[in-house]
Motif scaffolding. Structure first.
Motif, PDB file in Angstrom:
ATOM      1  N   ASP A   1       3.470  -2.191  -3.760  1.00 50.37           N
ATOM      2  CA  ASP A   1       4.535  -1.515  -2.999  1.00 50.37           C
ATOM      3  C   ASP A   1       5.887  -1.931  -3.518  1.00 50.37           C
ATOM      4  OD1 ASP A   1       2.851   0.336  -1.578  1.00 50.37           O
ATOM      5  OD2 ASP A   1       2.748  -0.928   0.143  1.00 50.37           O
TER       6      ASP A   1
ATOM      7  N   ASP B   1      -1.428  -5.463  -2.458  1.00 51.11           N
ATOM      8  CA  ASP B   1      -0.940  -4.079  -1.989  1.00 51.11           C
ATOM      9  C   ASP B   1       0.486  -4.336  -1.385  1.00 51.11           C
ATOM     10  OD1 ASP B   1      -3.263  -2.546  -2.074  1.00 51.11           O
ATOM     11  OD2 ASP B   1      -3.904  -3.166  -0.065  1.00 51.11           O
ATOM     12  N   LYS B   2       0.995  -5.278  -0.854  1.00 52.41           N
ATOM     13  CA  LYS B   2       2.491  -5.306  -0.588  1.00 52.41           C
ATOM     14  C   LYS B   2       3.230  -5.745  -1.946  1.00 52.41           C
ATOM     15  CE  LYS B   2       2.201  -6.959   4.104  1.00 52.41           C
ATOM     16  NZ  LYS B   2       2.565  -8.375   4.956  1.00 52.41           N
TER      17      LYS B   2
ATOM     18  N   CYS C   1       8.702   0.376  -5.440  1.00 52.34           N
ATOM     19  CA  CYS C   1      10.208   0.591  -5.037  1.00 52.34           C
ATOM     20  C   CYS C   1      10.907   0.323  -6.522  1.00 52.34           C
ATOM     21  CB  CYS C   1      10.530  -0.075  -3.887  1.00 52.34           C
ATOM     22  SG  CYS C   1       9.774   0.429  -2.490  1.00 52.34           S
TER      23      CYS C   1
ATOM     24  N   HIS D   1       0.460   8.267  -2.020  1.00 52.06           N
ATOM     25  CA  HIS D   1       1.226   8.293  -0.502  1.00 52.06           C
ATOM     26  C   HIS D   1       2.331   8.967  -0.496  1.00 52.06           C
ATOM     27  CE1 HIS D   1      -1.149   4.645   0.691  1.00 52.06           C
ATOM     28  NE2 HIS D   1      -1.335   4.423  -0.587  1.00 52.06           N
TER      29      HIS D   1
ATOM     30  N   ARG E   1      -0.152   4.806  -6.920  1.00 50.84           N
ATOM     31  CA  ARG E   1       0.070   4.838  -5.526  1.00 50.84           C
ATOM     32  C   ARG E   1       1.114   5.754  -5.047  1.00 50.84           C
ATOM     33  NH1 ARG E   1      -1.627   0.646  -2.420  1.00 50.84           N
ATOM     34  NH2 ARG E   1      -0.795  -0.046  -0.778  1.00 50.84           N
TER      35      ARG E   1
END
Length: 201
Positions: A14, A10-11, A18, A65, A61
């Motif tokens: 993310d 998940d990290k 970005c 989110h 995602r």
């Protein structure tokens, strides 16, 4: 039995999101992605697949989110409030992060090479789906008497989507939140609704 992964999926996702948000699909290099995630390329693609597959996961995602204001907008009681919620949400998101202004989906749908065409088509289809849901919401507003009989729901939905796209591009180009919020108020002031005075800024 395969070796257990030594990184947080998940990290890593993310971090990749970005990078794509900041540089676009084609502008994000393999080096950018591995440096941002802290994961070597073989392990990264073992987890996610190739670059296109990684982008698609990051895009899912992003929608989940960061674009939750859109479905929430469709639940607003009037068409004006629907439009206001979307436009103000788009401004907030496009200016929230100084290092990645604008919208991941909109920037990714702009010009690209032939290799990136599947990604561009995916983003265009997602935009079209959102526009359809917005048009249907405005058609319901028209049936309920919230919009006048003369309202063109197809044009209104396209107008709102065009505003979100244009403001994302402007945010990427350095327009401030204050300026974009003023643009939103100008757009809302022309809304074909009987309830203009009921919406609190």
């Amino acid at each position: 039995m395969g070796r257990q992964r030594e990184f947080d999926v998940d990290k890593a996702l993310d971090a990749a999101l970005c990078v794509f948000w900041r540089k676009g699909y084609e502008g994000a290099s393999y080096t950018d992605l591995t440096q941002a995630t802290g994961v070597e390329r073989p392990a990264l693609y073992s987890a996610f697949g190739n670059k296109e597959a990684l982008f698609r996961r990051a895009l899912e995602r992003y929608y989940e989110h960061y674009l939750d204001f859109f479905p929430a907008a469709l639940e607003q009681p009037t068409s004006l409030e629907v439009a206001a919620h979307i436009l103000r949400g788009a401004v907030e998101l496009s200016t929230r992060y100084p290092d990645r202004k604008g919208c991941l989906g909109i920037h990714g749908a702009l010009a690209g090479s032939d290799d990136a065409e599947p990604i561009r088509c995916t983003l265009i289809e997602a935009r079209a789906t959102a526009e359809t849901s917005l048009r249907e919401r405005f058609e319901r507003a028209k049936q309920e008497g919230d919009l006048p009989e003369t309202a063109n729901c197809t044009a209104l939905a396209a107008f709102v989507m065009a505003m979100t796209h244009g403001m994302a591009v402007q945010a990427k180009a350095g327009f401030s939140r204050d300026v974009l919020e003023a643009v939103v108020e100008q757009a809302l002031s022309t809304w074909p609704s009987k309830a203009l005075d009921t919406l609190e800024a």
